[in-house]
Every structure is written in C-alpha cells, then in structure tokens.
Design a protein around this motif. Structure first.
Motif, PDB file in Angstrom:
ATOM      1  N   ASP A  56      -4.779   0.859  -1.947  1.00  0.00           N
ATOM      2  CA  ASP A  56      -4.983   1.658  -2.954  1.00  0.00           C
ATOM      3  C   ASP A  56      -4.143   1.113  -4.442  1.00  0.00           C
ATOM      4  OD1 ASP A  56      -1.773   3.195  -3.496  1.00  0.00           O
ATOM      5  OD2 ASP A  56      -2.233   2.188  -1.482  1.00  0.00           O
ATOM      6  N   LYS A  57      -3.412  -0.124  -4.017  1.00  0.00           N
ATOM      7  CA  LYS A  57      -2.878  -0.939  -5.286  1.00  0.00           C
ATOM      8  C   LYS A  57      -3.505  -2.067  -5.743  1.00  0.00           C
ATOM      9  CE  LYS A  57       1.849   0.506  -3.662  1.00  0.00           C
ATOM     10  NZ  LYS A  57       3.283   0.172  -3.381  1.00  0.00           N
ATOM     11  N   TYR A 105      -1.665  10.383  -1.173  1.00  0.00           N
ATOM     12  CA  TYR A 105      -0.224  10.978  -1.142  1.00  0.00           C
ATOM     13  C   TYR A 105       0.041  11.464  -2.410  1.00  0.00           C
ATOM     14  CZ  TYR A 105      -0.792   9.036   3.405  1.00  0.00           C
ATOM     15  OH  TYR A 105      -1.202   8.733   4.829  1.00  0.00           O
ATOM     16  N   GLU A 106      -0.489  11.094  -3.438  1.00  0.00           N
ATOM     17  CA  GLU A 106      -0.008  11.420  -5.009  1.00  0.00           C
ATOM     18  C   GLU A 106      -1.052  10.907  -5.867  1.00  0.00           C
ATOM     19  OE1 GLU A 106       2.495   7.096  -6.072  1.00  0.00           O
ATOM     20  OE2 GLU A 106       3.499   8.898  -4.727  1.00  0.00           O
ATOM     21  N   GLU A 137       0.823  -1.253  -0.003  1.00  0.00           N
ATOM     22  CA  GLU A 137      -0.153  -0.049  -0.023  1.00  0.00           C
ATOM     23  C   GLU A 137       0.799   1.319  -0.072  1.00  0.00           C
ATOM     24  OE1 GLU A 137      -2.074  -0.268   3.855  1.00  0.00           O
ATOM     25  OE2 GLU A 137      -0.559  -1.437   4.538  1.00  0.00           O
ATOM     26  N   THR A 138       0.139   2.297  -0.351  1.00  0.00           N
ATOM     27  CA  THR A 138       0.928   3.526  -0.361  1.00  0.00           C
ATOM     28  C   THR A 138       0.754   4.496   0.868  1.00  0.00           C
ATOM     29  OG1 THR A 138       0.980   3.870  -2.697  1.00  0.00           O
ATOM     30  CG2 THR A 138       1.546   6.015  -1.594  1.00  0.00           C
ATOM     31  N   THR A 139       1.716   4.612   1.756  1.00  0.00           N
ATOM     32  CA  THR A 139       1.827   5.710   2.922  1.00  0.00           C
ATOM     33  C   THR A 139       2.474   6.728   2.647  1.00  0.00           C
ATOM     34  OG1 THR A 139       1.780   5.294   5.384  1.00  0.00           O
ATOM     35  CG2 THR A 139       3.795   4.600   3.975  1.00  0.00           C
ATOM     36  N   ASN A 146      -5.354   6.616  -3.543  1.00  0.00           N
ATOM     37  CA  ASN A 146      -4.183   7.284  -2.961  1.00  0.00           C
ATOM     38  C   ASN A 146      -4.089   8.772  -2.647  1.00  0.00           C
ATOM     39  OD1 ASN A 146      -1.275   8.212  -2.645  1.00  0.00           O
ATOM     40  ND2 ASN A 146      -0.789   6.627  -4.173  1.00  0.00           N
ATOM     41  N   ASN A 159      -5.283   6.248   3.287  1.00  0.00           N
ATOM     42  CA  ASN A 159      -5.619   6.575   2.036  1.00  0.00           C
ATOM     43  C   ASN A 159      -7.339   6.859   2.185  1.00  0.00           C
ATOM     44  OD1 ASN A 159      -3.230   6.645   0.026  1.00  0.00           O
ATOM     45  ND2 ASN A 159      -3.136   4.665   1.028  1.00  0.00           N
ATOM     46  N   SER A 209      -2.875   3.097   6.235  1.00  0.00           N
ATOM     47  CA  SER A 209      -2.014   4.143   5.581  1.00  0.00           C
ATOM     48  C   SER A 209      -3.121   5.317   5.270  1.00  0.00           C
ATOM     49  CB  SER A 209      -1.870   3.742   3.977  1.00  0.00           C
ATOM     50  OG  SER A 209      -0.974   2.467   4.291  1.00  0.00           O
TER      51      SER A 209
END
Length: 542
Positions: A524-525, A402-403, A119-121, A400, A432, A430
């Motif tokens: 998010d992935k 964060y980006e 995942e995006t953190t 996501n 999101n 994370s």
C-alpha cells in the motif's frame, strides 16, 4: 467400537488384517485376524504440515468440516493472516473457534506481524506477545520466520523471538524462498528447522543437508509438488506435505490425500509417502495425534484403496467425523471480529500521471509465488498511465484498508483480463485491498464493493457485479463452508470469463502484495524490490 480392516503398519512397512477395538476414544487393541474378503485399509489420518486456515476463506470450524472428508485429522496452522488484521485477539479467535469441533488444530505464534515495515498492517505481535503465546500449551511452535534477512544477520528482535521458542522447547518454522549456500546455512543456524517455500530440487536438497525438514507444498496458487517429490526417494524422514494456502473450492475437492495419491501414481514407495503424509509432522512437532498404536488417541481413517486414497470414514478421538464423502461435523455459531476503517474511493484515486512509457512490471506466474521483474510499455492517454490489455499489461493497486490513504498503483502481467476488474481484501500478509483491472472505473468499483462489505472478493465487468463477503477479519466467512466454496467457484468463473487464464486468479492476486517473496511486489506504500528489500521506482524514464 470394533472394526476389521487391512492395517497399513507404516513403521513396520507391513499390511495385514486386524481387528481394531476402540474404548473411550483410545485404541484399546490392534489384533491380527484371519479375516478375509474385501476389507478397507486402515491408516493414520493425514496431516497438513503447514497451512494458513484463513486462506480457505473459512473459519477453523468450517475448514475442519471440509478437511475431514478427505481424511485430514490435523493441521499445523499459522494464524498470522488474522494476526496481521487483529493481533493476538485474532489468534485467540482461531483457537477458540477451532476448539468447538472435533479436529486437531495446532496453532503457532506468528513470528512476523507485521511481515515487513514497508506496508500498513492492522496490528503488531511484539516480543512480549510472542512470550505470552509461546508459553501457552496450545501454542506448539514459532510460526514461519519470514524475516530471513533478520535471521541471517542476527537481528536482535528476530533472535529474541527465536530464543523464546527455544526456551520453551518449541520448534521454529522457516520461510526462506530461494535461499541457498552460505545464506541458507546462516539461516538454519539461527534456529528454523522447516521450510515450505522451496521451489527447486537443488534448493530443497541443500536445506535437507543442513538438517531442515521440507514441507512439499501444493496449494491453490503455489505448486511445488512436481519439482520436489523426488526428494522422498532418499529422504523420506525429512519430507512432509502441506497446502500452505488452499481456497475453499479446492478444499471441497481434495486435501493431503491428493498429494499421497499423486506420489504413489509417480511410483513413490507407499510407506515413504504415508510416513510423510501421516507421521513425520507428529514426530517433528511432538503432536498429540494418534499413530495407530495401542493406547493412542483413536485418530485414523479407512480408505477404499492405496492408490487414490478414497476416504470411507474418518475418526478423531474415536468419533466418526466423516463418512462416504459427507462431513459429520456440525456448523457452530461464532462471533465476528474485524478491522476495516477506510472510506470509499474516487476514480481519480487510481489515476496515475505518466512519467514515461517504460515501467517495471510484476510478472505473475501461474502456480508460483515468485514474481520476476520485467520491463514493458503502458498506454498513455491524456497524460495518464493506463492498462494495455492487448499486451496483457494491467493496472494493479493496493489500497490501505486500515485508514484513509492514497492507493499505490503499478502494473502487472499475466492476469489476462480483457474487461473489468477483480479485487480482494485477502492480500498477504497485511490484507489490504488489492485489485487488478483493465480500466480505472472498474478498479474503483471493485474496490468500493469490498469497502462496503468490510471485506471479501469482488468481480466487476460492465454492469455485472459479484461479491463474496468475508466479514471475519475481512478474510474469512462464518457461513457454511460448502456454500462458501460454491460462491467462490462462481466468482472464480466470472474472473475467467473476463479473460483470466490463471488457474486461481484470486489466490494469485492475494500474493501480489507479499513483499517477503521476490522479486517485485506492491504494498500500500509503493512498488517493492524483494531482492534489495527496498522500494523502487515504477518508471524507468526518470
């Protein structure tokens, strides 16, 4: 200060009238007296043995204002929510803000930030950060080791974090949902000494026999009290109470006092219950919290009875912080920190090309964090996979924050929405943006409301829109805790008017991206199999 009350002496298992004298924030004397009449009961304050303060959607100083009304004087606080967003800066924020009010916040060093690499953190807490944090006197423990595969298989990074905690003589919190037998034994031997994730009696009993303390959890989403409370009969020294995650509307009503009352109502021994609620966390974590002994800090409560535990007064360090259901702690000003860097989304971002009608579905369970994988059929229109509200199969997305990146989309059952969508940037761990809805238009709007606000919770139903902003890390509000609780009650009501039958739809929503809890989750992935610890396909017909 002098107070006369019925002293509930937990270690000696006695109740008798005393005269209590306080001098400079300490218990000067506790003298037996012959006083009679309708006296309040004097006992140590309640302690939440594991909580993420951030899940109250309140900064620590506001959390304290609500908690003391219910007789809570201390929390074992894992700041990994804000750490996932802002890293060590977030941990420092929690400590600094908590120090502004008379309350015992005992923070740990977040052990798993990010919780997984899937995942995006917003940040990372690495081994060097752990060393820096654990070496500080205000950090009392290594927070929950969620990477149980890493602990079981002796992953070098995981074991180094554990070794650092052991070097400084600080306990290690566990997190091993469903782990039993040989795997549980390997996990305990790695170092963790507590667990708040047990959801069956057998699982918890097995861990107790391995030497683990069990924190019986009753939060806004995960509720394990009924399954585990009978453990206190034979193992009172091994039990603690915790909330883990408690939304502001619930915190405004009750805290650990509710668990004590429920346990006594079930016929559990009063002194066993109070040992779990007040004393066991102190001994396990070596907390500098008063236990109602001469020379101790004057941390205690006066209650009306020993059944409902209606709190009359709460004292911390000799200072009265709550009286007759009213907090005496004043709100404090604090800075706002955040990490929110995504752009507004378009309708087509949430459209999903159908590759078949049968899909893997996340099954949300009311009162549980585990989410079984089930199979179901979605609707297909113009080649796109869509929600099937008649069968309560709704689209879920994780965006996501964060980006800029394409949202992940899957399907979920048991949210019950008949119209619109709800969304939250409180999405463990994370954080999101996570949303569930009946149609893509509503989902897109609910998500964009949070992007505009830089965090919060939202509900969209036709032309009706509601947002509760959470500008601190996108997960907390710096505003008056009671006002936040009222606003949250309102948006929760809207979600239920839209059809949700969940007890706490937003709290349940916040855990649907928590990959470390089996079986099926969404990051998010992509769609994630929590048993295999790997991504999986949404469609079966491939």
């Amino acid at each position: 200060m002098i107070s006369i009350a019925q002293f509930v002496d937990i270690p000696q298992r006695r109740i008798y009238p005393v005269e209590l004298k306080i001098d400079h924030g300490k218990i000067a004397t506790i003298q037996p007296t012959f006083a009679r009449g309708d006296l309040p009961f004097l006992l140590p304050g309640f302690i939440d043995a594991h909580v993420h303060v951030e899940s109250s959607m309140l900064i620590p100083s506001e959390f304290a204002r609500l908690a003391v009304v219910h007789g809570t004087v201390a929390t074992i606080s894992d700041p990994h929510e804000i750490a996932n967003v802002c890293g060590v800066e977030g941990v420092n924020y929690m400590i600094e803000n908590g120090n502004k009010v008379p309350f015992h916040f005992f923070f740990g060093a977040p052990s798993c930030v990010p919780a997984t690499p899937f995942e995006t953190t917003g940040a990372e807490v690495n081994v060097n950060d752990i060393e820096e944090l654990i070496s500080r006197p205000e950090i009392l423990y290594l927070a929950e080791m969620m990477n149980w595969p890493g602990a079981v298989n002796r992953d070098p990074v995981v074991m180094e974090k554990i070794r650092i905690a052991q070097k400084y003589g600080k306990p290690i919190d566990g997190h091993a949902p469903g782990l039993m037998g040989e795997l549980a034994e390997k996990y305990v031997k790695a170092g963790p000494s507590t667990d708040h994730e047990c959801f069956t009696y057998e699982e918890a009993l097995g861990k107790i026999k391995l030497g683990m303390k069990i924190a019986i959890r009753e939060g806004s989403a995960a509720k394990n009290f009924e399954a585990l409370i009978d453990l206190i009969d034979d193992y009172p020294e091994m039990i603690m109470f915790c909330s883990d995650d408690k939304h502001p509307d619930n915190l405004a009503i009750s805290h650990i006092n509710e668990l004590a009352a429920r346990a006594v109502a079930k016929g559990k021994d009063l002194f066993d219950v109070l040992q779990a609620a007040c004393l066991n966390p102190i001994s396990h974590y070596s907390l500098p919290v008063g236990q109602l002994r001469e020379g101790d800090a004057a941390d205690f409560i006066l209650v009306n009875d020993l059944e409902k535990f209606e709190v009359l007064e709460t004292y911390i360090g000799g200072e009265k912080v709550a009286e007759n259901g009213k907090t005496l702690i004043q709100s404090v000003k604090n800075k706002v920190i955040n990490n929110f860097n995504t752009s507004a989304k378009k309708l087509e971002d949430f459209q999903l090309a159908a590759k078949g009608s049968k899909v893997r579905i996340i099954e949300a369970l009311d009162g549980q964090l585990i989410t079984p994988e089930i199979e179901g059929e979605i609707l297909i229109r113009n080649g796109f996979a869509e929600s099937n509200p008649e069968k309560d199969i709704l689209k879920i997305t994780v965006v996501n924050r964060y980006e800029d990146a394409p949202p992940a989309v899957a399907f979920i059952k048991n949210f019950g929405l008949k119209t619109g969508a709800i969304a939250s940037s409180v999405g463990h761990d994370s954080h999101n943006i996570i949303a569930v809805g009946v149609d893509d238009v509503s989902i897109c709007r609910a998500v964009n409301l949070l992007i505009e606000a830089k965090g919060g919770v939202s509900a969209v139903s036709g032309v009706k829109e509601e947002v509760l902003p959470l500008p601190v890390g996108g997960i907390m509000s710096p505003e008056d805790g009671y006002q936040v609780a009222s606003a949250y009650t309102g948006i929760d009501r809207i979600a239920k008017e839209m059809g949700s039958t969940l007890n706490s739809p937003f709290m349940t929503l916040s855990f649907m991206a928590l990959l470390v809890i089996p079986d099926l989750k969404l990051s998010d992935k992509g769609l994630f199999d929590g048993k295999k610890f790997a991504f999986c396909d949404l469609f079966f017909d491939l």
